[in-house]
Design an enzyme around this catalytic site. Structure first.
Site, PDB file in Angstrom:
ATOM      1  N   HIS A  48       1.616  -2.921  -5.191  1.00  0.00           N
ATOM      2  CA  HIS A  48       1.919  -1.563  -5.083  1.00  0.00           C
ATOM      3  C   HIS A  48       3.417  -1.471  -5.403  1.00  0.00           C
ATOM      4  O   HIS A  48       4.023  -2.453  -4.535  1.00  0.00           O
ATOM      5  CB  HIS A  48       1.344  -0.501  -4.130  1.00  0.00           C
ATOM      6  CG  HIS A  48       1.793  -0.770  -2.988  1.00  0.00           C
ATOM      7  ND1 HIS A  48       2.995  -0.629  -2.328  1.00  0.00           N
ATOM      8  CD2 HIS A  48       1.134  -1.555  -1.850  1.00  0.00           C
ATOM      9  CE1 HIS A  48       2.790  -0.935  -1.057  1.00  0.00           C
ATOM     10  NE2 HIS A  48       2.212  -1.647  -0.577  1.00  0.00           N
ATOM     11  N   GLU A 100       1.051   3.726  -3.220  1.00  0.00           N
ATOM     12  CA  GLU A 100      -0.198   3.293  -2.412  1.00  0.00           C
ATOM     13  C   GLU A 100       0.154   3.868  -0.963  1.00  0.00           C
ATOM     14  O   GLU A 100      -0.985   4.060  -0.251  1.00  0.00           O
ATOM     15  CB  GLU A 100      -0.200   1.596  -2.212  1.00  0.00           C
ATOM     16  CG  GLU A 100      -1.465   1.270  -1.338  1.00  0.00           C
ATOM     17  CD  GLU A 100      -1.335   0.780  -0.064  1.00  0.00           C
ATOM     18  OE1 GLU A 100      -1.997   0.814   0.725  1.00  0.00           O
ATOM     19  OE2 GLU A 100       0.100   0.927   0.392  1.00  0.00           O
ATOM     20  N   GLU A 101       1.225   3.732  -0.460  1.00  0.00           N
ATOM     21  CA  GLU A 101       1.367   4.071   0.969  1.00  0.00           C
ATOM     22  C   GLU A 101       1.159   5.592   1.530  1.00  0.00           C
ATOM     23  O   GLU A 101       0.550   5.643   2.565  1.00  0.00           O
ATOM     24  CB  GLU A 101       2.817   3.845   1.096  1.00  0.00           C
ATOM     25  CG  GLU A 101       3.362   2.276   1.248  1.00  0.00           C
ATOM     26  CD  GLU A 101       2.645   1.472   2.272  1.00  0.00           C
ATOM     27  OE1 GLU A 101       1.818   1.828   3.009  1.00  0.00           O
ATOM     28  OE2 GLU A 101       2.967   0.250   2.086  1.00  0.00           O
TER      29      GLU A 101
HETATM   30 ZN   LIG Z   1       1.259  -2.421   1.138  1.00  0.00          ZN
END
Ligand SMILES: [Zn+2]
Length: 471
Positions: free
Chosen positions: A281, A327-328
């Site tokens: 990511h 992603e986070e």
């Molecule tokens: Zn990560």
């Protein structure tokens, strides 16, 4: 001309794998090229330069931030420069949260400022902050056991310490309080939520990461204390006197923003429509430079794929590198990818994501059709000289692979040593100096061999069984 299969590769495969079954027989040409990729990467790769470039020239890149935009531009430029084909940015809409200023202090009985970080997605405090008495809970379960209304006018503090482990499993056990804690505290009337950092560092740094509010429950401000400050607060509370705490968070939400999944390909020689997906990511939390999380993962997969592209003869299938957006803070990029390429997912032969820092790979786990396990064993055999053994067939894979699971895309998981990862993960200390370039080279060797074999070896991994339940 291809030489006949040789038993050497077969024996190697049996020795290295062995966890499940007889290893499948690898064509000698495939084994030879894999060995060359392996030794080539161990001699030194460009992976560390990529991490340093992303960390220094872009730095923090939380979804929606100016850094996020710069990261997309960085990804496009790098993939083009390194010779990838079909380089593109697939648009993704992302939430945009901003940390703002953050202040925490013990007010009584002995005033002292503390180091803390707002949890990702936290609301801010009202003007002037919140000052209230703190109530400590050993863990999330203890908070959940507290009666309704028992925290009215108080600040809840969950004091669970994450345990260090090679596979990082301590994180999974501790992180539940970060997601659910604020809602559980609010249900019992709390004004704010404090958490001992879900990290293993004893430095005075705080660990951020996403929290999530439940619809219909008051959203209360939430922050993580550094481990030494959580020690301090716990010790003050153990003293028996009431402890009052002052918290000010300037966090806020801005309108949704535009980001992108950045994609580049090494196009397959004969079966270009069949995809070997290598993911990482591109976004990071805002505190550090996103070197280990996930600059390292992106560097590993980019460099591994580049090396496959530089072979005299490209493999039969396409190796697709996907630098996922956000992603986070909600897997926006992963969801967008699974939706956009839904019709192609049956032709995703296998997917893997590198998102666990820069520690050496020590285990190859999988989630493939059971009848394909001999192929995994053969692959593990090729990785054995790199210190990799075969794990189980219940791998979840990286978070960005979750939205592909319903399409039963097979997963390979190149499990890294995470003993030191949670010392820096999601903190201001996530900087490239913490990374050993030699460890990255070992990762590149593992990934290059894995992706090459998956892309060149006739046959496939079937379709994955149903994914395991995730926390
Ligand atoms: Zn990560």
């Amino acid at each position: 001309m291809r030489r006949p299969y040789r038993s050497f590769a077969f024996v190697l495969a049996v020795l290295g794998g062995g966890a499940c079954c007889r290893a499948a027989e690898l064509p000698q040409g495939v084994a030879d090229t894999a060995a060359a990729l392996r030794s080539g990467a161990l001699a030194g790769t460009g992976a560390f330069d990529l991490v340093r470039s992303l960390s220094h020239e872009v730095g923090p890149r939380l979804a929606g931030s100016p850094g996020d935009k710069a990261a997309v531009a960085w990804g496009l430029a790098k993939l083009r420069e390194l010779g990838f084909a079909n380089v593109r940015a697939d648009k993704v809409t992302v939430p945009h949260w901003e940390r703002g200023a953050e202040v925490g202090e013990i007010v009584t009985p002995h005033p002292q400022p503390v180091v803390l970080a707002a949890l990702g997605g936290s609301v801010g405090t009202p003007e002037g902050g919140i000052t209230a008495e703190v109530v400590r809970f050993a863990d999330l379960a203890a908070l959940q056991a507290a009666p309704e209304g028992s925290l009215a006018g108080k600040i809840a503090f969950v004091d669970n310490r994450m345990q260090r482990a090679q596979d990082g499993s301590g994180y999974g056990r501790a992180v539940g309080a970060r997601g659910a804690g604020p809602t559980e505290a609010a249900r019992r009337g709390a004004l704010a939520f404090l958490l001992r950092s879900v990290g293993t560092s004893n430095d005075r740094i705080a660990h951020t990461g996403a929290t999530r509010y439940t619809e219909g429950v008051t959203r209360i401000p939430a922050a993580a204390l550094s481990n030494p400050d959580a020690d301090l607060l716990a010790a003050r509370l153990a003293g028996g006197q009431p402890v009052r705490f002052h918290l000010e968070l300037g966090s806020r939400y801005l309108p949704d923003a535009e980001s992108a999944n950045v994609i580049g390909e090494i196009v397959g020689r004969t079966n270009p429509e069949e995809i070997i997906l290598l993911g990482c990511h591109l976004d990071s939390w805002d505190l550090g430079m996103g070197a280990a999380d996930d600059g390292a993962g992106c560097a590993i997969v980019i460099e591994a794929a580049r090396r496959i592209g530089a072979l005299e003869r490209r493999p039969r299938r396409t190796v697709r590198v996907v630098l996922f957006a956000n992603e986070e803070f909600g897997l926006s990029g992963a969801r967008a990818y699974a939706e956009r390429y839904a019709a192609d997912l049956p032709r995703h032969i296998v997917a893997a994501e590198s998102d666990f820092g820069s520690g050496k790979v020590y285990r190859l786990s999988s989630r493939v059709a059971p009848e394909a396990l001999p192929r995994v064993a053969a692959l593990a055999g090729l990785l054995a000289p790199l210190g990799v053994t075969q794990g189980d067939n219940e791998a979840g894979g990286g978070a960005d692979l979750i939205p592909m699971a319903p399409a039963r895309v097979p997963v390979l998981s190149l499990d890294q040593d995470g003993s030191a990862y949670f010392d820096i993960h999601h903190t201001i200390n996530d900087t490239p100096d913490k990374i050993d370039p030699k460890d990255l080279d070992q990762n590149v060797a593992v990934w290059a061999v894995t992706a090459y074999v998956a892309a060149e070896w006739p046959g496939d991994f079937g379709r994955a069984p149903e994914p395991p339940a995730r926390r």
